[in-house]
Design a protein around this motif. Sequence first.
Motif, PDB file in Angstrom:
ATOM      1  N   THR A   8       0.822  -1.209   0.000  1.00 46.35           N
ATOM      2  CA  THR A   8       0.000   0.000   0.000  1.00 46.35           C
ATOM      3  C   THR A   8       0.856   1.259   0.000  1.00 46.35           C
ATOM      4  N   ILE A   9       1.834   1.331   0.881  1.00 48.32           N
ATOM      5  CA  ILE A   9       2.627   2.561   1.008  1.00 48.32           C
ATOM      6  C   ILE A   9       3.527   2.793  -0.205  1.00 48.32           C
ATOM      7  N   GLU A  10       3.862   1.728  -0.927  1.00 48.89           N
ATOM      8  CA  GLU A  10       4.706   1.870  -2.117  1.00 48.89           C
ATOM      9  C   GLU A  10       3.960   2.448  -3.316  1.00 48.89           C
ATOM     10  N   LYS A  11       2.631   2.415  -3.276  1.00 45.65           N
ATOM     11  CA  LYS A  11       1.837   2.906  -4.405  1.00 45.65           C
ATOM     12  C   LYS A  11       1.918   4.421  -4.507  1.00 45.65           C
ATOM     13  N   HIS A  12       2.115   4.891  -5.720  1.00 47.36           N
ATOM     14  CA  HIS A  12       2.095   6.331  -5.968  1.00 47.36           C
ATOM     15  C   HIS A  12       0.697   6.854  -5.645  1.00 47.36           C
ATOM     16  N   GLY A  13       0.617   7.923  -4.888  1.00 46.99           N
ATOM     17  CA  GLY A  13      -0.664   8.493  -4.527  1.00 46.99           C
ATOM     18  C   GLY A  13      -1.274   7.885  -3.279  1.00 46.99           C
ATOM     19  N   CYS A  14      -0.523   7.055  -2.568  1.00 43.90           N
ATOM     20  CA  CYS A  14      -1.009   6.469  -1.319  1.00 43.90           C
ATOM     21  C   CYS A  14      -1.397   7.598  -0.371  1.00 43.90           C
ATOM     22  N   THR A  15      -2.527   7.410   0.312  1.00 41.30           N
ATOM     23  CA  THR A  15      -2.999   8.421   1.250  1.00 41.30           C
ATOM     24  C   THR A  15      -2.973   7.880   2.674  1.00 41.30           C
ATOM     25  N   LEU A  16      -3.116   8.782   3.615  1.00 37.47           N
ATOM     26  CA  LEU A  16      -3.200   8.385   5.010  1.00 37.47           C
ATOM     27  C   LEU A  16      -4.411   7.471   5.223  1.00 37.47           C
ATOM     28  N   HIS A  44      -3.749   2.387  17.536  1.00 36.63           N
ATOM     29  CA  HIS A  44      -3.420   3.715  18.054  1.00 36.63           C
ATOM     30  C   HIS A  44      -2.973   4.551  16.863  1.00 36.63           C
ATOM     31  N   GLU A  45      -3.583   5.710  16.710  1.00 43.15           N
ATOM     32  CA  GLU A  45      -3.143   6.647  15.673  1.00 43.15           C
ATOM     33  C   GLU A  45      -2.988   8.014  16.292  1.00 43.15           C
ATOM     34  N   GLU A  46      -1.939   8.687  15.876  1.00 44.17           N
ATOM     35  CA  GLU A  46      -1.607   9.966  16.501  1.00 44.17           C
ATOM     36  C   GLU A  46      -0.857  10.837  15.509  1.00 44.17           C
ATOM     37  N   MET A  47      -1.207  12.104  15.483  1.00 45.22           N
ATOM     38  CA  MET A  47      -0.431  13.060  14.696  1.00 45.22           C
ATOM     39  C   MET A  47       0.786  13.430  15.522  1.00 45.22           C
ATOM     40  N   HIS A  88       2.800  11.141  11.362  1.00 44.52           N
ATOM     41  CA  HIS A  88       1.799  10.283  11.997  1.00 44.52           C
ATOM     42  C   HIS A  88       2.455   9.058  12.625  1.00 44.52           C
ATOM     43  N   LEU A  89       1.823   8.588  13.674  1.00 43.54           N
ATOM     44  CA  LEU A  89       2.248   7.373  14.360  1.00 43.54           C
ATOM     45  C   LEU A  89       1.075   6.411  14.390  1.00 43.54           C
ATOM     46  N   PHE A  90       1.340   5.155  14.020  1.00 45.67           N
ATOM     47  CA  PHE A  90       0.338   4.091  14.121  1.00 45.67           C
ATOM     48  C   PHE A  90       0.979   2.893  14.808  1.00 45.67           C
ATOM     49  N   TYR A  91       0.181   2.202  15.608  1.00 46.26           N
ATOM     50  CA  TYR A  91       0.602   0.898  16.119  1.00 46.26           C
ATOM     51  C   TYR A  91      -0.613   0.152  16.653  1.00 46.26           C
ATOM     52  N   PHE A  92      -0.447  -1.155  16.797  1.00 45.06           N
ATOM     53  CA  PHE A  92      -1.502  -2.001  17.327  1.00 45.06           C
ATOM     54  C   PHE A  92      -1.399  -1.981  18.847  1.00 45.06           C
ATOM     55  N   GLU A  93      -2.456  -1.527  19.508  1.00 47.45           N
ATOM     56  CA  GLU A  93      -2.425  -1.322  20.957  1.00 47.45           C
ATOM     57  C   GLU A  93      -2.155  -2.599  21.742  1.00 47.45           C
ATOM     58  N   ASP A  94      -2.610  -3.730  21.229  1.00 48.15           N
ATOM     59  CA  ASP A  94      -2.395  -5.002  21.938  1.00 48.15           C
ATOM     60  C   ASP A  94      -1.220  -5.799  21.372  1.00 48.15           C
ATOM     61  N   GLY A  95      -0.474  -5.193  20.446  1.00 51.30           N
ATOM     62  CA  GLY A  95       0.703  -5.862  19.888  1.00 51.30           C
ATOM     63  C   GLY A  95       0.380  -6.936  18.864  1.00 51.30           C
ATOM     64  N   VAL A  96      -0.866  -7.011  18.402  1.00 51.97           N
ATOM     65  CA  VAL A  96      -1.264  -8.020  17.423  1.00 51.97           C
ATOM     66  C   VAL A  96      -1.780  -7.318  16.179  1.00 51.97           C
ATOM     67  N   PRO A  97      -1.202  -7.551  15.023  1.00 54.38           N
ATOM     68  CA  PRO A  97      -0.286  -8.627  14.653  1.00 54.38           C
ATOM     69  C   PRO A  97       1.193  -8.350  14.917  1.00 54.38           C
ATOM     70  N   TYR A 148       5.388  -3.162  16.559  1.00 48.59           N
ATOM     71  CA  TYR A 148       6.213  -2.059  16.068  1.00 48.59           C
ATOM     72  C   TYR A 148       5.430  -0.754  16.037  1.00 48.59           C
ATOM     73  N   ARG A 149       6.183   0.346  16.104  1.00 50.95           N
ATOM     74  CA  ARG A 149       5.625   1.687  15.953  1.00 50.95           C
ATOM     75  C   ARG A 149       5.933   2.126  14.534  1.00 50.95           C
ATOM     76  N   TYR A 150       4.896   2.465  13.782  1.00 48.85           N
ATOM     77  CA  TYR A 150       5.037   2.872  12.382  1.00 48.85           C
ATOM     78  C   TYR A 150       4.934   4.383  12.315  1.00 48.85           C
ATOM     79  N   CYS A 151       6.034   5.024  11.997  1.00 50.84           N
ATOM     80  CA  CYS A 151       6.082   6.472  11.870  1.00 50.84           C
ATOM     81  C   CYS A 151       6.006   6.810  10.379  1.00 50.84           C
ATOM     82  N   ILE A 152       5.023   7.617  10.023  1.00 48.93           N
ATOM     83  CA  ILE A 152       4.706   7.905   8.629  1.00 48.93           C
ATOM     84  C   ILE A 152       5.029   9.364   8.316  1.00 48.93           C
ATOM     85  N   LYS A 153       5.550   9.565   7.117  1.00 44.55           N
ATOM     86  CA  LYS A 153       5.840  10.922   6.643  1.00 44.55           C
ATOM     87  C   LYS A 153       5.243  11.079   5.249  1.00 44.55           C
ATOM     88  N   ALA A 154       4.434  12.112   5.058  1.00 46.50           N
ATOM     89  CA  ALA A 154       3.904  12.431   3.733  1.00 46.50           C
ATOM     90  C   ALA A 154       4.946  13.262   2.995  1.00 46.50           C
TER      91      ALA A 154
END
Length: 181
Positions: free
Chosen positions: A111-119, A134-137, A145-154, A157-163
Amino acid sequence: MEFKRLEKNITDMLREEQLKLGYRSETVRLYYPLKSLNLFLKTNLDEEEMYAALRAFCIDVEKRLGNVEISYRGDRFCLMIPPAGVDYVHALYEKPEDMGKAEFLSDFIRTIEKHGCTLKDLKEQFYKYSGKVHEEMISNGEFDHLFYFEDGVPDDYRYCIKAEGAHMTYHRFTPEDYAEL
């Protein structure tokens, strides 16, 4: 000393590389700061002590990852994973019973590799795998942006996103490394 978290991180990093670049049976070098290694091993070792601990780690994982070599300069360590270790990780995800292990990461990367991928596209990937996201600006200049699974599943990791214009980039951190940012 417990080596499972470090081994898991190595296999996760190798799998991420294989999903992004494709699989090749080749040597891969992974670099870790001393601070991160201490977090994985739940220790407080200096450089020489860590080198000794990593030699024990290499013996522990040899049957799975092959003859891992270690070097360091100051507080930066290099773990050189031989083709046997790369092949082992690739085979982990080729077994039918293990196919689901990296589904989220695979979908996320596609998904993130696609040109034009959005939040919104990225959010959908997270919520496809869990309702506990969990999502946070964030505005630290490096990430938006920061995303992660609150219960650790699946994964935990903490995914830090930059547009960046018409595409998005990301960096994955362990919870401990993210807390250190």
